[in-house]
Design a protein around this motif. Structure first.
Motif, PDB file in Angstrom:
ATOM      1  N   SER A  12      -1.115  -6.507   2.718  1.00  0.00           N
ATOM      2  CA  SER A  12       0.268  -6.900   3.034  1.00  0.00           C
ATOM      3  C   SER A  12       0.716  -8.107   2.215  1.00  0.00           C
ATOM      4  O   SER A  12       1.874  -8.184   1.799  1.00  0.00           O
ATOM      5  CB  SER A  12       0.430  -7.166   4.534  1.00  0.00           C
ATOM      6  OG  SER A  12      -0.407  -8.225   4.940  1.00  0.00           O
ATOM      7  N   GLU A  33      -5.960 -17.115  -1.056  1.00  0.00           N
ATOM      8  CA  GLU A  33      -6.939 -16.110  -0.629  1.00  0.00           C
ATOM      9  C   GLU A  33      -8.297 -16.783  -0.418  1.00  0.00           C
ATOM     10  O   GLU A  33      -8.798 -17.482  -1.294  1.00  0.00           O
ATOM     11  CB  GLU A  33      -7.026 -14.982  -1.676  1.00  0.00           C
ATOM     12  CG  GLU A  33      -8.218 -14.056  -1.527  1.00  0.00           C
ATOM     13  CD  GLU A  33      -8.365 -13.413  -0.151  1.00  0.00           C
ATOM     14  OE1 GLU A  33      -7.375 -12.908   0.398  1.00  0.00           O
ATOM     15  OE2 GLU A  33      -9.502 -13.418   0.386  1.00  0.00           O
ATOM     16  N   GLY A  46     -10.932   3.911   3.043  1.00  0.00           N
ATOM     17  CA  GLY A  46     -11.048   5.361   2.812  1.00  0.00           C
ATOM     18  C   GLY A  46     -12.313   5.713   2.057  1.00  0.00           C
ATOM     19  O   GLY A  46     -12.268   6.550   1.151  1.00  0.00           O
ATOM     20  N   ASN A  51      -7.147   5.605   1.515  1.00  0.00           N
ATOM     21  CA  ASN A  51      -6.163   6.494   2.142  1.00  0.00           C
ATOM     22  C   ASN A  51      -4.948   5.623   2.484  1.00  0.00           C
ATOM     23  O   ASN A  51      -4.884   4.984   3.512  1.00  0.00           O
ATOM     24  CB  ASN A  51      -6.809   7.098   3.393  1.00  0.00           C
ATOM     25  CG  ASN A  51      -5.880   7.959   4.203  1.00  0.00           C
ATOM     26  OD1 ASN A  51      -6.187   8.288   5.341  1.00  0.00           O
ATOM     27  ND2 ASN A  51      -4.744   8.336   3.631  1.00  0.00           N
ATOM     28  N   ASP A 158      -8.708 -15.699  11.475  1.00  0.00           N
ATOM     29  CA  ASP A 158      -8.000 -16.978  11.220  1.00  0.00           C
ATOM     30  C   ASP A 158      -6.502 -16.859  11.470  1.00  0.00           C
ATOM     31  O   ASP A 158      -5.859 -17.799  11.947  1.00  0.00           O
ATOM     32  CB  ASP A 158      -8.178 -17.420   9.753  1.00  0.00           C
ATOM     33  CG  ASP A 158      -9.634 -17.617   9.373  1.00  0.00           C
ATOM     34  OD1 ASP A 158     -10.479 -17.643  10.288  1.00  0.00           O
ATOM     35  OD2 ASP A 158      -9.923 -17.740   8.165  1.00  0.00           O
ATOM     36  N   GLU A 353      -2.075  -6.676   9.698  1.00  0.00           N
ATOM     37  CA  GLU A 353      -2.883  -6.493  10.909  1.00  0.00           C
ATOM     38  C   GLU A 353      -2.815  -7.661  11.891  1.00  0.00           C
ATOM     39  O   GLU A 353      -3.218  -7.518  13.050  1.00  0.00           O
ATOM     40  CB  GLU A 353      -4.329  -6.239  10.474  1.00  0.00           C
ATOM     41  CG  GLU A 353      -5.119  -5.441  11.475  1.00  0.00           C
ATOM     42  CD  GLU A 353      -6.486  -5.050  10.940  1.00  0.00           C
ATOM     43  OE1 GLU A 353      -6.553  -4.406   9.873  1.00  0.00           O
ATOM     44  OE2 GLU A 353      -7.478  -5.406  11.583  1.00  0.00           O
ATOM     45  N   LEU A 366      -2.825   1.065   6.738  1.00  0.00           N
ATOM     46  CA  LEU A 366      -2.359   0.545   5.447  1.00  0.00           C
ATOM     47  C   LEU A 366      -0.855   0.711   5.331  1.00  0.00           C
ATOM     48  O   LEU A 366      -0.160  -0.162   4.822  1.00  0.00           O
ATOM     49  CB  LEU A 366      -3.087   1.232   4.287  1.00  0.00           C
ATOM     50  CG  LEU A 366      -4.479   0.658   4.003  1.00  0.00           C
ATOM     51  CD1 LEU A 366      -5.184   1.452   2.909  1.00  0.00           C
ATOM     52  CD2 LEU A 366      -4.396  -0.821   3.599  1.00  0.00           C
TER      53      LEU A 366
HETATM   54  C1  LIG Z   1     -14.125  -0.192   5.989  1.00  0.00           C
HETATM   55  C2  LIG Z   1     -12.646  -0.065   6.228  1.00  0.00           C
HETATM   56  C3  LIG Z   1     -11.987   1.071   5.790  1.00  0.00           C
HETATM   57  C4  LIG Z   1     -10.615   1.219   6.022  1.00  0.00           C
HETATM   58  N1  LIG Z   1      -9.988   2.336   5.546  1.00  0.00           N
HETATM   59  C5  LIG Z   1      -8.651   2.480   5.735  1.00  0.00           C
HETATM   60  C6  LIG Z   1      -7.950   3.583   5.175  1.00  0.00           C
HETATM   61  O1  LIG Z   1      -8.508   4.407   4.432  1.00  0.00           O
HETATM   62  N2  LIG Z   1      -6.621   3.707   5.460  1.00  0.00           N
HETATM   63  C7  LIG Z   1      -5.946   2.792   6.225  1.00  0.00           C
HETATM   64  O2  LIG Z   1      -4.754   2.970   6.464  1.00  0.00           O
HETATM   65  N3  LIG Z   1      -6.569   1.697   6.716  1.00  0.00           N
HETATM   66  C8  LIG Z   1      -7.896   1.515   6.474  1.00  0.00           C
HETATM   67  N4  LIG Z   1      -8.521   0.383   6.961  1.00  0.00           N
HETATM   68  C9  LIG Z   1      -7.700  -0.657   7.636  1.00  0.00           C
HETATM   69  C10 LIG Z   1      -6.930  -1.488   6.583  1.00  0.00           C
HETATM   70  O3  LIG Z   1      -7.804  -1.860   5.541  1.00  0.00           O
HETATM   71  C11 LIG Z   1      -6.310  -2.744   7.193  1.00  0.00           C
HETATM   72  O4  LIG Z   1      -5.575  -2.404   8.350  1.00  0.00           O
HETATM   73  C12 LIG Z   1      -5.398  -3.446   6.178  1.00  0.00           C
HETATM   74  O5  LIG Z   1      -6.133  -3.825   5.035  1.00  0.00           O
HETATM   75  C13 LIG Z   1      -4.738  -4.657   6.801  1.00  0.00           C
HETATM   76  O6  LIG Z   1      -3.971  -5.304   5.816  1.00  0.00           O
HETATM   77  P1  LIG Z   1      -3.686  -6.869   5.914  1.00  0.00           P
HETATM   78  O7  LIG Z   1      -2.897  -7.229   4.736  1.00  0.00           O
HETATM   79  O8  LIG Z   1      -3.174  -7.211   7.256  1.00  0.00           O
HETATM   80  O9  LIG Z   1      -5.116  -7.554   5.841  1.00  0.00           O
HETATM   81  P2  LIG Z   1      -6.288  -7.438   4.769  1.00  0.00           P
HETATM   82  O10 LIG Z   1      -6.054  -6.330   3.810  1.00  0.00           O
HETATM   83  O11 LIG Z   1      -7.518  -7.433   5.601  1.00  0.00           O
HETATM   84  O12 LIG Z   1      -6.154  -8.800   3.951  1.00  0.00           O
HETATM   85  C14 LIG Z   1      -6.237 -10.056   4.563  1.00  0.00           C
HETATM   86  C15 LIG Z   1      -6.689 -11.045   3.508  1.00  0.00           C
HETATM   87  O13 LIG Z   1      -6.526 -12.364   4.033  1.00  0.00           O
HETATM   88  C16 LIG Z   1      -7.626 -13.158   3.643  1.00  0.00           C
HETATM   89  N5  LIG Z   1      -7.758 -14.252   4.603  1.00  0.00           N
HETATM   90  C17 LIG Z   1      -8.155 -14.185   5.893  1.00  0.00           C
HETATM   91  N6  LIG Z   1      -8.155 -15.422   6.453  1.00  0.00           N
HETATM   92  C18 LIG Z   1      -7.741 -16.273   5.488  1.00  0.00           C
HETATM   93  C19 LIG Z   1      -7.567 -17.677   5.450  1.00  0.00           C
HETATM   94  N7  LIG Z   1      -7.813 -18.460   6.511  1.00  0.00           N
HETATM   95  N8  LIG Z   1      -7.149 -18.256   4.285  1.00  0.00           N
HETATM   96  C20 LIG Z   1      -6.902 -17.482   3.172  1.00  0.00           C
HETATM   97  N9  LIG Z   1      -7.069 -16.145   3.156  1.00  0.00           N
HETATM   98  C21 LIG Z   1      -7.476 -15.541   4.309  1.00  0.00           C
HETATM   99  C22 LIG Z   1      -8.794 -12.196   3.671  1.00  0.00           C
HETATM  100  O14 LIG Z   1      -9.868 -12.656   2.877  1.00  0.00           O
HETATM  101  C23 LIG Z   1      -8.157 -10.913   3.140  1.00  0.00           C
HETATM  102  O15 LIG Z   1      -8.287 -10.794   1.749  1.00  0.00           O
HETATM  103  C24 LIG Z   1      -9.895   0.217   6.738  1.00  0.00           C
HETATM  104  C25 LIG Z   1     -10.564  -0.929   7.164  1.00  0.00           C
HETATM  105  C26 LIG Z   1     -11.926  -1.083   6.911  1.00  0.00           C
HETATM  106  C27 LIG Z   1     -12.629  -2.334   7.377  1.00  0.00           C
END
Ligand SMILES: Cc1cc2nc3c(=O)[nH]c(=O)nc-3n(C[C@H](O)[C@H](O)[C@H](O)COP(=O)(O)OP(=O)(O)OC[C@H]3O[C@@H](n4cnc5c(N)ncnc54)[C@H](O)[C@@H]3O)c2cc1C
Length: 382
Positions: A12, A33, A46, A51, A158, A353, A366
Motif C-alpha cells: 500500500s 521502510e 501467492g 496473486n 507497529d 492491512e 492485496l
Molecule cells: C506468505 C504470504 C502470502 C500472501 N499471499 C497473498 C496473495 O497471494 N494475495 C493477496 O491478496 N494477499 C496475500 N498476502 C497478504 C498480503 O501480502 C498483505 O495483506 C499485504 O501485503 C498488506 O499490504 P500492506 O501495504 O498493508 O503491508 P505490507 O505489504 O506488509 O507492507 C508493510 C511494510 O511496512 C514496513 N514496516 C512495518 N513497520 C514499520 C515501521 N515501524 N517502520 C517502517 N516500516 C515499517 C514493513 O517492513 C513492510 O515492508 C500474503 C501474505 C503472506 C504473509
C-alpha cells in the motif's frame, strides 16, 4: 519538511506514493521502510507468484489499469485470480520500485519508525535504532506499515501502536488465513491431501463452508479452504485461547458433490473383496478410511455420514508466523474511506492491512492494499 511521509514500503505504501506523485504538484515524498529492502512480503505472496487481485473484487479493474500504467502485464487464471504475466512476484515489486524512483520518491530503508508526534507544525516522525535516532517532519503522514502477520517480513504490529499513539483505537487482532490446530490426533493422516469441503459450525449452526484441497498435518488441517475458514473461527469475547474454540466444530465432507453415498456403500458391502474394513478403499486415503471405519463400528449408515462430515474439534489457529493476514485493526469508521484520511487527526492517513479489513484468499487482501493505497495517495494530494 516533507510534503508527505509514508511509513512502510510495502504494497500500500509504494502504491500510495505513486498515486500521490501522479496527482500533480510535485510534492516531496519519503517512504520510511524498516527492513533492508522494501516490499519483502510482496515477494512471498501467492507462493512467489503474487496473486494481486480477483475478478470478484469490486475494484479490480482499477488495480489492473494501475498496473497497466506501470507497464506490468497481468494474466487471469481459470478461477478469476490475477497474477503478473510471468507469475513472478519480483516483477510486481520491480514495477512499483521503478515508478517510485522515476517519480523522485525517496525510499529510505533500515528506517524503523518508533514514534510519531503531531502539533501545529505537522508530524514529527522518529526512526532508526536506539543509538542512532533521527526525526523527520512532514505535513501529511500515511501509516502503511501493515499488520502483524508474517513478522519476518517486517510486520510486527507497529502500525497499530503508532495509530493508538495518535488517538485511534484498534479492534481485537487475530491471525487469519492460517491453518487450524485440532484436539484430534492427526499424526496418522499427516501428509494426506484430499479434495473435500470444510464446514464450520458454531454452537451447532453452520457459519462457513468451502470446497477445496484439505491438507492434513500432524497438528490439524491446512489448505486454502481451511485458510478461508480460519477467518470465521473467532475467539468469542471473554474467552482465552485455552478452550476458547470449544463451541466450534469442523466437518470434512469427502464427497462435496453429494450423491447417495449410503446406497453406494450398501452395494459395495455385497462385493466379496470389499466387505468389512476394505469397504472404504479408494474412496478416501487408507488411514482416513480406517479411522472412519473404526468410528462407525462397521455400520454403513454411520460410515456414509462420516464421509459427508468427518468431525474435528478445533483447538486453535496457527499463529502470526504462519498466518497471511491480520483480523482487526483501525476501524474503518475512523477514516474517510474516499481519501483514507483520519477523522480524528487531520493530515493523517491509513492504507492496507493496518485497517480493520480482512479478505479471503485469492487476491482480496492485496486488492485492499492497492485500492486504499491509491485512495490515500490521491487523498494526500488534496
Ligand atoms: C506468505 C504470504 C502470502 C500472501 N499471499 C497473498 C496473495 O497471494 N494475495 C493477496 O491478496 N494477499 C496475500 N498476502 C497478504 C498480503 O501480502 C498483505 O495483506 C499485504 O501485503 C498488506 O499490504 P500492506 O501495504 O498493508 O503491508 P505490507 O505489504 O506488509 O507492507 C508493510 C511494510 O511496512 C514496513 N514496516 C512495518 N513497520 C514499520 C515501521 N515501524 N517502520 C517502517 N516500516 C515499517 C514493513 O517492513 C513492510 O515492508 C500474503 C501474505 C503472506 C504473509
Amino acid at each position: 519538511m516533507y510534503d508527505a511521509c509514508i511509513i512502510g514500503g510495502g504494497a500500500s505504501g509504494l502504491t500510495a506514493a505513486i498515486a500521490l506523485k501522479k496527482s500533480g504538484g510535485d510534492p516531496s515524498v519519503i517512504i520510511l521502510e524498516k527492513k533492508h529492502e522494501p516490499a519483502r512480503k510482496l515477494l512471498a505472496t501467492g507462493n512467489g507468484k503474487c496473486n494481486l487481485s480477483n475478478e470478484n473484487c469490486p475494484g479490480y479493474r482499477e488495480t489492473l489499469s494501475f498496473f497497466q500504467t506501470l507497464g506490468l502485464l497481468t494474466r487471469e487464471d481459470e478461477a478469476g485470480r490475477f497474477y503478473p504475466y510471468t507469475e513472478d512476484a519480483s516483477d510486481v515489486v520491480e514495477a512499483l520500485l521503478r515508478r517510485n524512483k522515476s517519480e523522485g520518491v525517496e525510499v529510505r530503508c533500515d528506517a524503523h519508525v518508533s514514534a510519531v508526534t503531531h502539533d501545529a507544525g505537522g508530524f514529527h516522525v522518529t526512526y532508526g535504532t536506539k543509538s542512532s535516532l533521527h526525526t523527520i517532519d512532514c505535513r501529511k503522514l500515511l501509516i502503511a506499515g501493515g499488520g502483524k502477520a508474517g513478522p519476518a517480513f517486517g510486520t510486527t504490529g507497529d502500525s497499530y501502536k503508532l495509530a493508538e499513539s495518535l488517538g485511534h483505537s484498534v479492534t481485537r487482532l487475530a491471525p487469519a488465513l492460517t491453518a487450524v490446530e485440532t484436539y484430534d490426533d492427526m499424526k496418522a493422516f499427516a501428509g494426506i491431501r484430499a479434495k473435500a469441503r470444510v464446514i464450520l459450525k458454531y454452537k451447532g449452526e453452520e457459519v462457513f463452508e468451502e470446497a477445496g484441497e484439505v491438507q492434513f498435518t500432524k497438528y490439524g488441517i491446512s489448505g486454502i479452504c481451511v485458510f478461508d475458514l480460519s477467518r470465521f473461527l473467532i475467539l468469542p469475547e471473554g474467552k482465552n485461547l485455552k478452550g476458547g474454540f470449544d463451541d466450534y466444530e469442523i466437518l470434512v465432507d469427502f464427497f462435496p458433490k453429494g450423491g447417495d453415498i449410503e446406497n453406494f456403500l450398501r452395494q459395495r458391502a455385497h462385493m466379496k473383496d470389499l466387505a468389512g474394513e476394505n469397504i472404504l478403499d479408494s474412496l478416501v486415503r487408507q488411514p482416513i478410511g480406517r479411522a472412519i471405519y473404526e468410528k462407525s463400528g462397521g455400520d454403513v449408515k454411520a460410515m456414509a455420514e462420516l464421509l459427508r462430515g468427518w468431525p474435528l474439534r478445533p483447538k486453535g489457529l496457527k499463529g502470526w508466523d504462519f498466518a497471511q493476514i491480520t483480523r482487526g485493526g483501525v476501524p474503518l469508521a475512523q477514516v474517510d474511506e474516499e481519501t483514507m484520511e483520519s477523522k480524528i487527526v487531520k493530515g493523517l492517513y491509513f492504507a492496507g492491512e493496518v485497517l480493520d479489513y480482512d479478505g479471503p484468499c485469492g487476491g482480496f487482501n492485496l486488492q485492499n492494499a492497492w485500492e486504499t493505497g491509491i485512495r490515500a495517495g490521491r487523498g494526500m494530494s488534496r
